[in-house]
Scaffold this active site. Sequence first.
Site, PDB file in Angstrom:
ATOM      1  N   GLY A 186       0.774  -1.238   0.000  1.00 25.89           N
ATOM      2  CA  GLY A 186       0.000   0.000   0.000  1.00 25.89           C
ATOM      3  C   GLY A 186       0.797   1.276   0.000  1.00 25.89           C
ATOM      4  O   GLY A 186       0.256   2.336   0.316  1.00 25.89           O
TER       5      GLY A 186
ATOM      6  N   TRP B 239       1.995   2.932  -2.573  1.00 25.78           N
ATOM      7  CA  TRP B 239       1.523   3.859  -3.610  1.00 25.78           C
ATOM      8  C   TRP B 239       0.213   4.504  -3.181  1.00 25.78           C
ATOM      9  O   TRP B 239      -0.020   5.679  -3.420  1.00 25.78           O
ATOM     10  CB  TRP B 239       1.381   3.136  -4.968  1.00 25.78           C
ATOM     11  CG  TRP B 239       2.689   3.003  -5.677  1.00 25.78           C
ATOM     12  CD1 TRP B 239       3.927   2.971  -5.085  1.00 25.78           C
ATOM     13  CD2 TRP B 239       2.917   2.906  -7.079  1.00 25.78           C
ATOM     14  NE1 TRP B 239       4.897   2.852  -6.052  1.00 25.78           N
ATOM     15  CE2 TRP B 239       4.314   2.803  -7.286  1.00 25.78           C
ATOM     16  CE3 TRP B 239       2.082   2.884  -8.191  1.00 25.78           C
ATOM     17  CZ2 TRP B 239       4.882   2.687  -8.557  1.00 25.78           C
ATOM     18  CZ3 TRP B 239       2.631   2.764  -9.467  1.00 25.78           C
ATOM     19  CH2 TRP B 239       4.023   2.671  -9.648  1.00 25.78           C
TER      20      TRP B 239
ATOM     21  N   ASP C 195      -6.224  -5.501  -4.554  1.00 28.35           N
ATOM     22  CA  ASP C 195      -5.209  -6.560  -4.518  1.00 28.35           C
ATOM     23  C   ASP C 195      -5.850  -7.852  -4.063  1.00 28.35           C
ATOM     24  O   ASP C 195      -6.872  -7.839  -3.377  1.00 28.35           O
ATOM     25  CB  ASP C 195      -4.048  -6.182  -3.576  1.00 28.35           C
ATOM     26  CG  ASP C 195      -2.759  -6.905  -3.962  1.00 28.35           C
ATOM     27  OD1 ASP C 195      -2.763  -8.159  -3.974  1.00 28.35           O
ATOM     28  OD2 ASP C 195      -1.771  -6.241  -4.263  1.00 28.35           O
TER      29      ASP C 195
ATOM     30  N   ASP D  99      -9.776  -9.899  -7.769  1.00 30.11           N
ATOM     31  CA  ASP D  99      -8.900 -10.347  -8.848  1.00 30.11           C
ATOM     32  C   ASP D  99      -9.040  -9.380 -10.020  1.00 30.11           C
ATOM     33  O   ASP D  99     -10.126  -9.243 -10.586  1.00 30.11           O
ATOM     34  CB  ASP D  99      -9.337 -11.763  -9.248  1.00 30.11           C
ATOM     35  CG  ASP D  99      -8.491 -12.335 -10.359  1.00 30.11           C
ATOM     36  OD1 ASP D  99      -7.600 -11.616 -10.868  1.00 30.11           O
ATOM     37  OD2 ASP D  99      -8.721 -13.502 -10.720  1.00 30.11           O
TER      38      ASP D  99
ATOM     39  N   ASP E  32       1.695  -1.409  -9.622  1.00 31.56           N
ATOM     40  CA  ASP E  32       3.092  -1.684  -9.231  1.00 31.56           C
ATOM     41  C   ASP E  32       3.287  -3.189  -9.042  1.00 31.56           C
ATOM     42  O   ASP E  32       4.138  -3.640  -8.299  1.00 31.56           O
ATOM     43  CB  ASP E  32       3.428  -0.907  -7.944  1.00 31.56           C
ATOM     44  CG  ASP E  32       4.929  -0.922  -7.637  1.00 31.56           C
ATOM     45  OD1 ASP E  32       5.722  -1.069  -8.567  1.00 31.56           O
ATOM     46  OD2 ASP E  32       5.278  -0.786  -6.453  1.00 31.56           O
TER      47      ASP E  32
ATOM     48  N   LYS F 231       4.262  -1.044 -13.782  1.00 35.14           N
ATOM     49  CA  LYS F 231       5.601  -1.619 -13.766  1.00 35.14           C
ATOM     50  C   LYS F 231       5.780  -2.502 -15.000  1.00 35.14           C
ATOM     51  O   LYS F 231       4.862  -3.203 -15.415  1.00 35.14           O
ATOM     52  CB  LYS F 231       5.795  -2.462 -12.504  1.00 35.14           C
ATOM     53  CG  LYS F 231       7.174  -3.052 -12.387  1.00 35.14           C
ATOM     54  CD  LYS F 231       7.359  -3.813 -11.097  1.00 35.14           C
ATOM     55  CE  LYS F 231       7.529  -2.867  -9.932  1.00 35.14           C
ATOM     56  NZ  LYS F 231       7.781  -3.608  -8.669  1.00 35.14           N
TER      57      LYS F 231
END
Lengths: 1071, 380
Positions: free
Chosen positions: B53, B55, B115, B131, B168, B208
Amino acid sequence: MLEHVHHRVPVTALSFHRRDHVILAGHGNLLRGYDIDTGQILTNLKVFDDQAVHGILVTPDEDVLLVWGGRLVRKLNGHSISTYRPSNVYEARDWILDAALSPEDDCIAFVDAHNALTICNIRDLSAEDDGSTKPLATAVPSSNCILYSAHVTWLSGSQCLIASGTAFGDVMLWSASISRIADGSFTAVAQTHYTFSAHEGSVFGVQLSSKQQARRLGDGCDCLLASCSDDRQVKVWDVSDRFTNSHSLPQIQRDTGFGSKPEAEEHAPPCLAAAMGHVSRIWKIRFCDHDAQKGVEIMSFGEDASNILWSVKPDSEPGNQPFALKQVGVQNAHAGKQIWSVAAAEDGCFATGGADGAIAIHHAPNLPAEPSEIDRKMLEPGDNIRYYAFFNQGAMLATTDSGSVWTLQLGAAGTSSAREVLPALPALRGYSVVASISRLAFLAGSAGIVYMYNANTNKLTSVADCGKKVTGLFVSSHEKSHSVRLVDLLITTVGQSDPCYMRFVRDAISTAEYVSPREDHQPSLPIPEGFSITSFTTMEHAQPCIHLTLVGARNGSIAICNTSSDGHDGLIKLLPNVHGKEAVTALLWRSHGNKPTTLSGYLHSLGKDGTHAVHNIRRHDQKWEIELIHQLGLPFGPNIEGLTILPNDHLLIWGFRGKAFIVYDADAEQETMTVACGGAHRNFAFQPSVEGGTFVWTKASKIYQHMQTRRPYTLITPGDHGREIKAVSVSSTEDMQIFATGAEDTNIKLSTFDEKDGFRCVQTLRRHNTGIQHLCWSSACRYLFSSGGFEEFYVWRVTTGVPVLGGVGVVCESVHPNSGKSDLRILGFDISETRQKGVFDIVLAYSDSTLKQWSYDIGTWSLVSTIDYLTACLTEVFHTSGHVITTATDGHLALWDTEASASSLTWRTRHRTHQNAILGVAFRELHDRSSLVFTAGDDNAIGITRIEQCGAVRALLIPRAHTAAVTAVAVVPSDTDRNTLLLLSASIDQRVKLWTVSIDVTEPGVDGVHVKLQRNVATSVADVSSLALCRLAGDEGVGCVVCRVGMEIWRIGGGIRDTYLSRVSDEVIRE
Amino acid sequence: MGKSSKDKRDAYYRLAKEQGWRARSAFKLLQLDEEFDLFNGVTRVVDLCAAPGSWSQVLSRVLIQGQQVGRAAWEDKRYKELLRLRQQGSIVDDSEEEAPTEAKPRKDVKIVAIDLQPMSPLEGITCLKADITHSSTIPLLLQALDPDYDPTSSSIEASSPVDLVLSDGAPDVTGLHDLDIYVQSQLLWAALNLALCVLRPGGKFVAKIFRGKDVDLLYAQLKVVFQSVTVAKPRSSRASSVEAFIVCTNFQPPKGFKASLDNPLGAGRRLEQSSSTHDNLNGSPRTVRDDGIVELDMDTQSAEDAASDRQGLADRSTRWIAPFLACGDLSAFDADASHKLPEGHVSLDPIQPPTAPPYKRALEERKKMGGAYGKVKGAG
């Protein structure tokens, strides 16, 4: 202009080809076939352009090979291993995880990483190759989940059973009924049987058993599922019952919208057994099939590069699972990390492929035999075997507590038979020592009487009385001719510094008896005061007639004594503290030299400092010359106990690691035998052989034996680190080109290369405690310098052309005094040789932005200057055109000046070339004395900076030179045009590019620099970190080596041989 | 190793603890923001693969609390001082001395963090355990952004409510490089598919990416739907890491394109290339930049004497190399350098212990048996 020559990269696929007795292996984009026995490469086919091979399937008639990797599939047709030819490339929609051939017709089922099933008929795949790529249609569409593993099997000609393991720890078991429709394509109806959370981490391996295998656990068992995971667990599930249907994973998600599934939605099969194993992730799991007698056996293969054999045994403990997994054997055949591929043959033999590029052929049965206890029933009650030694193949002489002497004959199956030589001798009661050589043994006890046992006559005779308790017996012998044999015996006694030295000669007439010459003909040993003998050997030279006695001491020293019959020289040399302050445990002499008149040879020694040392001893013009040419740590120890040279000329060393006895083939760099015996500090005897040997040891007053008649596995193409290579430097001497590589495994390896056999590792330097950052040879290649983390910096002296040690001897000449003192890394360094031999100016670049200049003079270091850069980590330092230049993670080149007065460095100017880290550098001085510096940038760019002698700096930048970070550059002058250079660049985009750079030096700055891309090739080396130039055989003899995850050699064409070689020879001459 | 050795080795690890970030990756987002002004005009953000967490923490401090977090907080004074001393007389770029623009809390901020792993709550941020590859996540997400959103009536396109989508996420790498690159690309596709469903035209996407083999295929696909695509490497990301961030701005969905998680882009489905992915190679290949460096713009893909050596169907489609930009001023700490700790440095405990690894139980078992788990040379 850039031609692929060879690569050694991780083995990502394996399959046995029975008819031709071949193991097929996927090494990057190549399919290689090796002869299983000799390891010889029989075929070498490029299957894909830039995709690694991940699977190989051989049809039952062995006329078709199906090879896949990523999304690509290719069929190869042929009738023998050398005739296979690839056809068109086919492409699936997604990454293929597994494939299987149907038992009835020629259908192949593929499962991909999103759990889609693709079916095609192998005959429908084109046999031609027109260069095109054709799509493969999917029969069961994909789901959203991402899989790490899948296993597909055919239950019948129209039904597939599939096990799939997800990234989130779930396993799905599903089947598909397949039918062929009119247009020749396939449709399938899928049904999910189980969807369950099997592990706490990603499921990296799943395997379904055959019906026969499952039946071994009971008649109700039809199918077993084995799984392995990130959570270090191996589990076995009973999936015989497939009548019920489960929701598929996407359906469960659809109901909830969340990834986590309520328990009620789960439908899990019974878990029969679970166990924890391996020290890191477990990649693969297989059922072992060869021996039905053994019940169900499973083999797991891990990131720790080991394979573990498990036996599924009933577990009656209440509350436990119905079965237990019992670990029955572990093997560590591969170097470094990772077993990426596995194949099994029907005879129980299996193969593993590692990140070290090696293939291990594991022979069946793989079980290490349980040690068998030597029967002591023949002894009197209360009596026990105390000391023992081998005097013949499988035959030992043993003494007991009561002083009786026995011969023991050991059998391969763990049997033994004993025969009494003499009943209790009072002189041997309670304490005794035994020493032996072939067919002879010597015994002594606290009374000081020494006995000789002669196997020819089976008689024990008294040969000496020392009058004091004997502490050690050492024996050595020489067969001077068919009939003459000399035996030297050294006896050490309590409280006496001078050992007793005796010589025996085999009776020339009877050849069975040994006689001792008169006392005044016995040699004496001129060793220094306080020299406590721990090892002994002798050497005999015919012309001139010289007999040398070599003894090792408890304090690590070695004495070389002349014990010739004239006996004039006495102590030739005392080598102090060869093994530090630790005992010298074994000595071995190997004569060498064709000329009978000059004495020359090599003395191997082992010590409890864990090293193996070799001295070259020569007698030249009546003078002795003794030089240490090799001393390196072994991969086990520090209790290194003995060594021998096998009939195949391999050096075999044995000793202990932890609780195991280890036998190590130093030439093959392979552990050939491992016996769990409880550790060092015990009585033991070992008789070596090429395939293993016989080990006898005492544990808790019991005597055990283990006889190995076959190595547990053989290795094909071993010698790689098995970890990421971070630095490479190639020596440039004419006689022997050595590739020095340093890797994350903290080791440095020295290897040779030839195009036929590839790389061969000749030495492994295990001294660093951190990953290697940089390596560099001195210009004459007599020294290798290495740096790492923790400020580690070592100087290695390398001797080539020696007739032992695979041709290369290595001694760590010096460890920088700051090594290990801080956690700074030394990323780069610059070496300049002074006029004085063995004296170097060394500039080290540290991770805290400092630069230190040292003067090194054979083992002594003096700091010349320390200068701070800014805050960025320095990555390289080098000198050209009179400047010392550094690069850093801030993308700048910095020029440093040498102050004439203090000869220390000062910081002068910095020039930005890249946006961030400079990862590699190459440079070339031009004929106007200016320099071109080529830089590899993390910003995907290549920088070309011209530095003129006056210090003027101009840069040219190719911003998108590669798709990803450029990590290495190398530069070669062109022979055809002195104004042209060839530039090689490598990137983590897995591409190597060849550029021509032409320079008009009359133009200012970089105005006269022109760049052209010549070649853009795919490399099989992932994550490339380094490039180095090398020599290759043939007319176009310049190549380059690309390193990181493996090593690859490319030939650079274009007539550049002469220039490059003349540069090399210049440097040789200069020294 | 001592507790403070990681502080020395990694300045950002130390700073993250000192400034209360859950992970050092917070600095990566801050440095990306410095360069791209990511939060300008942004009030509605989705943070994918958000755990632990850090970000989301950045989003919370910038958007909700209106804090001025940025360079000033972690500027390395030593660097400037050294540079000043060494380059006396030369021009020092004083743009850094400019006064920061005033920051204040923004109105109507909506941040959703998603997440599969559990994540400690953060004030003002809706955390969803879901998901990102599943289509049912989208209505949940839209509802979290607008509590009065009606999944039965509202169409996704009509609302398109998000200004910025962040991801990320990275898989645990196996060491089999092509597989790791594949899995990371699947994660990127999953994030992009979701972004395509919820992003407003003109919106931004930051994710990312592993700069590895065939990453130019991904760049080319992203360039179809975003006007500007840049691959950025923050200074806080190590040079030795393949990790970088793709910063895509000005979302421009192609005409007739309908995003859907039931038919996602990625494995099979691809976007048609448009001409926009081709760089304009007109004009002089040599340009002299302000700093004097001569830039050479040239085709670095097709060599003189070689045909294509890529067999895959997709692999023969357009490739495009996104421009690279290093983020974070050079005066920022260097993630690769070793640092001298300030005098009297006290090593702090991490704000949040790392997520329990799946092999946690194996570690405990081994510890019980007295083994030195994970300390084996060559196996770690």
